[in-house]
Design an enzyme around this catalytic site. Sequence first.
Site, PDB file in Angstrom:
ATOM      1  N   ASN A 262       0.838  -1.204   0.000  1.00  0.00           N
ATOM      2  CA  ASN A 262       0.000   0.000   0.000  1.00  0.00           C
ATOM      3  C   ASN A 262       0.872   1.253   0.000  1.00  0.00           C
ATOM      4  O   ASN A 262       0.630   2.196  -0.769  1.00  0.00           O
ATOM      5  CB  ASN A 262      -0.887   0.034   1.249  1.00  0.00           C
ATOM      6  CG  ASN A 262      -2.196  -0.709   1.034  1.00  0.00           C
ATOM      7  OD1 ASN A 262      -2.601  -0.926  -0.098  1.00  0.00           O
ATOM      8  ND2 ASN A 262      -2.826  -1.099   2.116  1.00  0.00           N
ATOM      9  N   HIS A 267      -3.057   2.369  -2.509  1.00  0.00           N
ATOM     10  CA  HIS A 267      -4.169   1.511  -2.068  1.00  0.00           C
ATOM     11  C   HIS A 267      -4.803   0.711  -3.210  1.00  0.00           C
ATOM     12  O   HIS A 267      -5.050  -0.495  -3.050  1.00  0.00           O
ATOM     13  CB  HIS A 267      -5.220   2.394  -1.379  1.00  0.00           C
ATOM     14  CG  HIS A 267      -5.895   1.729  -0.240  1.00  0.00           C
ATOM     15  ND1 HIS A 267      -7.118   1.120  -0.371  1.00  0.00           N
ATOM     16  CD2 HIS A 267      -5.529   1.557   1.059  1.00  0.00           C
ATOM     17  CE1 HIS A 267      -7.484   0.618   0.780  1.00  0.00           C
ATOM     18  NE2 HIS A 267      -6.522   0.875   1.686  1.00  0.00           N
ATOM     19  N   ASP A 271      -5.356  -3.243  -3.435  1.00  0.00           N
ATOM     20  CA  ASP A 271      -6.647  -3.922  -3.687  1.00  0.00           C
ATOM     21  C   ASP A 271      -6.475  -5.018  -4.738  1.00  0.00           C
ATOM     22  O   ASP A 271      -7.004  -6.125  -4.598  1.00  0.00           O
ATOM     23  CB  ASP A 271      -7.693  -2.919  -4.190  1.00  0.00           C
ATOM     24  CG  ASP A 271      -8.264  -2.090  -3.058  1.00  0.00           C
ATOM     25  OD1 ASP A 271      -7.904  -2.362  -1.886  1.00  0.00           O
ATOM     26  OD2 ASP A 271      -9.056  -1.161  -3.337  1.00  0.00           O
ATOM     27  N   GLU A 297      -6.061  -7.811   5.211  1.00  0.00           N
ATOM     28  CA  GLU A 297      -5.311  -8.795   4.411  1.00  0.00           C
ATOM     29  C   GLU A 297      -5.334 -10.155   5.099  1.00  0.00           C
ATOM     30  O   GLU A 297      -4.441 -10.969   4.940  1.00  0.00           O
ATOM     31  CB  GLU A 297      -3.885  -8.272   4.172  1.00  0.00           C
ATOM     32  CG  GLU A 297      -2.860  -8.439   5.262  1.00  0.00           C
ATOM     33  CD  GLU A 297      -3.139  -7.686   6.573  1.00  0.00           C
ATOM     34  OE1 GLU A 297      -4.294  -7.251   6.788  1.00  0.00           O
ATOM     35  OE2 GLU A 297      -2.218  -7.597   7.394  1.00  0.00           O
TER      36      GLU A 297
HETATM   37  N1  GTP Z   1      -5.354  -1.947  -0.338  1.00  0.00           N
HETATM   38  C1  GTP Z   1      -5.985  -2.330   0.768  1.00  0.00           C
HETATM   39  N2  GTP Z   1      -5.344  -2.338   1.925  1.00  0.00           N
HETATM   40  C2  GTP Z   1      -5.997  -2.734   3.028  1.00  0.00           C
HETATM   41  C3  GTP Z   1      -7.303  -3.143   3.011  1.00  0.00           C
HETATM   42  N3  GTP Z   1      -7.693  -3.504   4.271  1.00  0.00           N
HETATM   43  C4  GTP Z   1      -6.599  -3.296   5.064  1.00  0.00           C
HETATM   44  N4  GTP Z   1      -5.575  -2.852   4.317  1.00  0.00           N
HETATM   45  C5  GTP Z   1      -4.239  -2.484   4.727  1.00  0.00           C
HETATM   46  O1  GTP Z   1      -3.537  -3.658   5.144  1.00  0.00           O
HETATM   47  C6  GTP Z   1      -2.474  -3.190   5.946  1.00  0.00           C
HETATM   48  C7  GTP Z   1      -2.303  -4.115   7.103  1.00  0.00           C
HETATM   49  O2  GTP Z   1      -1.172  -3.695   7.792  1.00  0.00           O
HETATM   50  P1  GTP Z   1      -0.641  -4.398   9.058  1.00  0.00           P
HETATM   51  O3  GTP Z   1      -1.798  -4.785   9.958  1.00  0.00           O
HETATM   52  O4  GTP Z   1       0.402  -3.544   9.654  1.00  0.00           O
HETATM   53  O5  GTP Z   1      -0.046  -5.720   8.551  1.00  0.00           O
HETATM   54  P2  GTP Z   1       1.118  -6.013   7.533  1.00  0.00           P
HETATM   55  O6  GTP Z   1       1.666  -4.758   6.962  1.00  0.00           O
HETATM   56  O7  GTP Z   1       0.638  -6.994   6.581  1.00  0.00           O
HETATM   57  O8  GTP Z   1       2.214  -6.657   8.464  1.00  0.00           O
HETATM   58  P3  GTP Z   1       2.171  -8.119   9.079  1.00  0.00           P
HETATM   59  O9  GTP Z   1       0.785  -8.594   9.063  1.00  0.00           O
HETATM   60  O10 GTP Z   1       2.710  -7.938  10.460  1.00  0.00           O
HETATM   61  O11 GTP Z   1       3.059  -8.916   8.242  1.00  0.00           O
HETATM   62  C8  GTP Z   1      -2.819  -1.759   6.341  1.00  0.00           C
HETATM   63  O12 GTP Z   1      -1.960  -0.881   5.654  1.00  0.00           O
HETATM   64  C9  GTP Z   1      -4.233  -1.571   5.896  1.00  0.00           C
HETATM   65  O13 GTP Z   1      -4.483  -0.230   5.475  1.00  0.00           O
HETATM   66  C10 GTP Z   1      -7.985  -3.124   1.759  1.00  0.00           C
HETATM   67  O14 GTP Z   1      -9.125  -3.459   1.641  1.00  0.00           O
HETATM   68  N5  GTP Z   1      -7.301  -2.711   0.670  1.00  0.00           N
END
Ligand code: GTP
Length: 387
Positions: A262, A267, A271, A297
């Site tokens: 992201n 974003h 997606d 995710e």
């Molecule tokens: N593009 C997109 N991003 C999303 C969505 N839902 C959540 N996210 C993003 O997913 C990311 C999750 O970040 P973190 O919870 O820090 O997890 P991570 O970066 O995968 O790190 P780890 O899980 O610890 O490996 C965040 O930046 C959210 O904004 C979505 O529907 N679309």
Amino acid sequence: MNAASSRHLQRRLQLAFGVIVTVCTLALLYYVAQARQHVGADYTAMVTDVVRAQQDPVQLRQALESLVDGAAPPPLERLEALLWRIPRRIESLRRQLHRSDLAAEDYASLLEELERAADRLPVLEATVARWGQNAPEARSTEALLAQGLAVESDLAWAYSELNERLHQASADQRRLMERLTLAVGMLLALLVFAVGAVMLMLLRLHQQREAMRHQSRVDALTGLANRRRLQEAAEEAFARRQRHPSPLGLILLDLDHFKTINDAYGHPVGDGVLASFAATLQHQVRRGDIVARMGGEEFAILMPESDLEAGRLLAERIRLATRAMRLSGQAAGHRLTVSIGVAEAWDDEGFDGLYRRADQGLYHAKARGRDRIEAASTPRLSQAAKS
Ligand SMILES: Nc1nc2c(ncn2[C@@H]2O[C@H](COP(=O)(O)OP(=O)(O)OP(=O)(O)O)[C@@H](O)[C@H]2O)c(=O)[nH]1
């Protein structure tokens, strides 16, 4: 399931509509047949009697003229029979008119005219009797003709008028019945139309409700089941397990460092990656497995009829497939990995317990370096590990 229940409802509504149309058509046909049969029936018999009665003045005139002309033998018996019949005919008509739907003021004056003529018949009868008894020179031709022809003309006029009014009434009745038939037909058509519209509305409502129900259980971005749908599927699977004990596995998956995608590409690219990963999951699972996006995710796979080992094998296939994913567009060079927790349901465990242990596995996979699988132990394995 949704389409099937809509089709089922549609078939039932079509059947009900068909029955209503048939009933309405039969009712209309029955009504038209009845209307045809009864229209004017009130008056037909009366008109026939009036036409017959119209012969009386004609015959009266003929008999009187024959008598006066000296026909041999003199038609005295015919005249007497006629004079006896006329008042009875008038009485019979009077009864029919009272029973009919004709308004009394339409025929009262005619009836009075007929009754006045009938009142004069005894005098005529006496004149005829005297005529028969007297010698030819003592007979009063003028008096006989004057009395007889006056009665004849009154009867002829009254019967003719009555005939006219009955025809008029019959025509009015027919017109009324035709209008009524048209109104009944239109009412039935309106009823069919209204029932059809209500049924169509019901079907549309049902389809909309089913569509909303479906949407409320689907993740919009990936098209996978959402958390609610997974929860329902899990409850069904646990209920089935109580009737027919069988293994039930759960895999929880979380993309590693997804935030960096992201942050680096935006974003919308994130997606796209989530949608591609969802497709990869769908591609790896068996029919009967439920793949869901739990949020962000994080994903889950519910595996009916699968034990921990099967779960571990599937998780490994997914882990490798994820590493092998070739992302497109801006994220093309990015290597995607996933951390996975796997668990198999214990005998006395519900979905919450199973989920908690799979989540612990996922937590350990993250903590131990990501891009790996951690399985929660089952009691069987714990026993084996202890011995
Ligand atoms: N593009 C997109 N991003 C999303 C969505 N839902 C959540 N996210 C993003 O997913 C990311 C999750 O970040 P973190 O919870 O820090 O997890 P991570 O970066 O995968 O790190 P780890 O899980 O610890 O490996 C965040 O930046 C959210 O904004 C979505 O529907 N679309």
